[in-house]
Design a protein around this motif. Sequence first.
Motif, PDB file in Angstrom:
ATOM      1  N   ASP A 209      -1.967  -2.099 -10.237  1.00  0.00           N
ATOM      2  CA  ASP A 209      -1.485  -0.878  -9.607  1.00  0.00           C
ATOM      3  C   ASP A 209      -2.617   0.139  -9.565  1.00  0.00           C
ATOM      4  OD1 ASP A 209       0.965  -2.040  -9.408  1.00  0.00           O
ATOM      5  OD2 ASP A 209       1.932  -0.842 -10.953  1.00  0.00           O
ATOM      6  N   GLY A 210      -2.779   0.778  -8.406  1.00  0.00           N
ATOM      7  CA  GLY A 210      -3.825   1.783  -8.269  1.00  0.00           C
ATOM      8  C   GLY A 210      -5.108   1.267  -7.662  1.00  0.00           C
ATOM      9  N   ASP A 211      -5.253  -0.067  -7.508  1.00  0.00           N
ATOM     10  CA  ASP A 211      -6.425  -0.614  -6.822  1.00  0.00           C
ATOM     11  C   ASP A 211      -6.417  -0.154  -5.369  1.00  0.00           C
ATOM     12  OD1 ASP A 211      -7.346  -1.917  -9.042  1.00  0.00           O
ATOM     13  OD2 ASP A 211      -6.658  -3.904  -8.457  1.00  0.00           O
ATOM     14  N   ALA A 212      -7.607  -0.032  -4.803  1.00  0.00           N
ATOM     15  CA  ALA A 212      -7.716   0.372  -3.410  1.00  0.00           C
ATOM     16  C   ALA A 212      -7.100  -0.681  -2.498  1.00  0.00           C
ATOM     17  CB  ALA A 212      -9.186   0.591  -3.043  1.00  0.00           C
ATOM     18  N   SER A 213      -6.357  -0.242  -1.484  1.00  0.00           N
ATOM     19  CA  SER A 213      -5.786  -1.168  -0.519  1.00  0.00           C
ATOM     20  C   SER A 213      -6.893  -1.769   0.335  1.00  0.00           C
ATOM     21  CB  SER A 213      -4.776  -0.445   0.382  1.00  0.00           C
ATOM     22  OG  SER A 213      -4.246  -1.324   1.349  1.00  0.00           O
TER      23      SER A 213
ATOM     24  N   GLY B  66      -4.807   4.158   1.253  1.00  0.00           N
ATOM     25  CA  GLY B  66      -3.977   4.259   0.069  1.00  0.00           C
ATOM     26  C   GLY B  66      -4.372   3.288  -1.023  1.00  0.00           C
ATOM     27  N   THR B  67      -3.503   3.204  -2.013  1.00  0.00           N
ATOM     28  CA  THR B  67      -3.714   2.305  -3.150  1.00  0.00           C
ATOM     29  C   THR B  67      -2.559   1.304  -3.229  1.00  0.00           C
ATOM     30  OG1 THR B  67      -2.592   3.862  -4.640  1.00  0.00           O
ATOM     31  CG2 THR B  67      -4.999   4.022  -4.458  1.00  0.00           C
ATOM     32  N   LEU B  68      -2.748   0.284  -4.037  1.00  0.00           N
ATOM     33  CA  LEU B  68      -1.769  -0.783  -4.146  1.00  0.00           C
ATOM     34  C   LEU B  68      -0.792  -0.544  -5.294  1.00  0.00           C
ATOM     35  CD1 LEU B  68      -4.067  -3.924  -3.685  1.00  0.00           C
ATOM     36  CD2 LEU B  68      -2.699  -2.760  -1.936  1.00  0.00           C
ATOM     37  N   TYR B  69       0.418  -0.985  -5.102  1.00  0.00           N
ATOM     38  CA  TYR B  69       1.375  -1.076  -6.210  1.00  0.00           C
ATOM     39  C   TYR B  69       2.032  -2.451  -6.138  1.00  0.00           C
ATOM     40  CZ  TYR B  69       5.053   0.056  -2.783  1.00  0.00           C
ATOM     41  OH  TYR B  69       5.911   0.054  -1.701  1.00  0.00           O
TER      42      TYR B  69
ATOM     43  N   SER C 192       0.837  -1.196   0.000  1.00  0.00           N
ATOM     44  CA  SER C 192       0.000   0.000   0.000  1.00  0.00           C
ATOM     45  C   SER C 192       0.873   1.248   0.000  1.00  0.00           C
ATOM     46  CB  SER C 192      -0.910   0.012   1.231  1.00  0.00           C
ATOM     47  OG  SER C 192      -1.559   1.260   1.348  1.00  0.00           O
ATOM     48  N   THR C 193       0.373   2.278  -0.646  1.00  0.00           N
ATOM     49  CA  THR C 193       1.103   3.545  -0.684  1.00  0.00           C
ATOM     50  C   THR C 193       1.042   4.293   0.639  1.00  0.00           C
ATOM     51  OG1 THR C 193      -0.874   4.649  -1.552  1.00  0.00           O
ATOM     52  CG2 THR C 193       0.754   3.858  -3.161  1.00  0.00           C
TER      53      THR C 193
ATOM     54  N   THR D 250     -10.370  -8.234  -2.301  1.00  0.00           N
ATOM     55  CA  THR D 250     -10.942  -7.026  -2.889  1.00  0.00           C
ATOM     56  C   THR D 250     -12.009  -6.442  -1.967  1.00  0.00           C
ATOM     57  OG1 THR D 250     -10.570  -7.906  -5.106  1.00  0.00           O
ATOM     58  CG2 THR D 250     -12.177  -6.112  -4.897  1.00  0.00           C
TER      59      THR D 250
END
Length: 577
Positions: A401-405, A410-413, A222-223, A236
């Motif tokens: 990339d960019g999916d919700a954590s 944050g978002t995922l990478y 997560s970012t 998800t």
Amino acid sequence: MSTLFLRTLREDPADAEVPSHKLLVRGGYVRRAAPGVYTWLPLGKLVLENVARVVREEMNAMGGQEVLLPALLPKEYYEASGRWEEYGDTLFRLKDRKGADYLLGPTHEELFTLLVKGEYSSYKDFPVVLYQIQEKFRDEARPRAGILRGREFHMKDAYSFDIDDEGLQESYDKHRAAYVRIFDRLGLDYVIVAATSGAMGGSASEEFLAVAPTGEDTFVRSTESDYAANVEAVRTPEPAELPVEGLPEARIHHTPDTATIQTLVDFLNGAGLGRDFTEADTLKNVLVKTRAPGSTEWELLAVGLPGDREVDFKRLEAALEPTEVSLLEESDFAANPFLVKGYIGPKALLDNEVRYLVDPRVVTGTAWVTGADKADHHVVDLVAGRDFTPDGTIDVAEVRDGDASPDGRGTLYTARGIEIGHIFQLGRKYTDAFKLDALGKDGKPKRVTMGSYGIGVSRAVASVVEQSHDDKGIIWPREIAPADVHVVGTGKGGEVEEALRIGRELETRGLRVLVDDRKAAPGVKFNDAELLGVPTTVIVGRGLKDGLVELRDRRSGERSDVPVGEIVERTVAACAE
């Protein structure tokens, strides 16, 4: 080195794809014996034993006791746990001359459980942690990447036995901390991620992944938080259900030549339906077939997911494990004519009793464009919970990339890594199978609970090389290097004799020394020193006539001329840094 069983290679092996495979073969550390099977040569054996030593020291320090179990195991133990069928084709199976079935062990939960059952029977005997470092076997369909993905591999497998769940958690935490110390000592850049348990069974599990672009495992971070998970374990976030009242009625439309999501979206946006459509508005239905362990019959399974996503087959296999999964063949479509390729919808699936699982995003009240089970036809505004009700959910869509954590922060990478360790809270899967009980304080029998903890010892060797190399060769961390110092003697004068003398002095100071006293050109010796990757190098060459030798650091490349009389002290100091 003049008597060392070693032959370095100038060229990469033809079948090598990743740096560790290329460099370990070129450096004479390993040699291929068969697909996925490797011989460890003297220098490679030293590195392998050094990794095992680190593992052994930390396991002993946290209370583990080392044993050694057989690799050849009778079938009945694995039958009792269900893994004889669950492991499928990855299990090496064989028969003895009397026709009895055996296997080569991939892990040893069954035998360890029986071992403890035969020795311990009271709560006073617990907790106990047993481990071994042993060759394991797995019949990989496609062995690759040298020792990273082999059919025979070295592994440390440990097992904890506790009288209750609180004890299991404590054992799990101790192993987790020990693994952190082990991989720190190995000099690895790694991440700890949530994972699935697979055929091992149990509940909580975590993987230790060495970060490497060549890794087979994809993981996410997560970012904005410390969330990290193998993609197979990502869950998800499920949207809230929506009301179905007042939504437009589902209508079937003639949609010629729209067997793909992109052609369907293009058609809809040109059909004058009064709104714009995206791939995410479509419901894609992917068909696979599944077969339970030990069964000969295949069953259809449909997975419904938003059209802008693809099914991640590794996530699908993980979600259904130990069930076998395969894509449909043309003969499967021919045998099920209600499956109209490119136009499959929920109605035909449910009418024909095909198990239908959908992505968590497909919640009640969401409207979709999907197949109408007729060539060149789709249905628009088909509403989940009103027009169709799936059999359940399955979270197997690709993670991007960019999916919700999943933790809401944050978002995922995504990144890639090599699995070097895996720890499991097994619970009572195996103690139930073998009825491992111990008398509690109240005099009543209590079912023992287990943990399982693995480290790929040979894989750790390759992982270090994946992370620690340059265009010249390997750069070993000192903890596991085949030697502390590589002394290179060049020239035809007294350089080789001086190199041997320095080597002997360094050995008396407790250092592990490799002396290159071969009759080879200086360039060959220098290249081999860099290829082999020993942390510190002493060059005894032309400078000797001026009373100087050269001290090199393999990782930094730093070089310095040192008076011969000071080289031993300077080298000892460099090795202590």
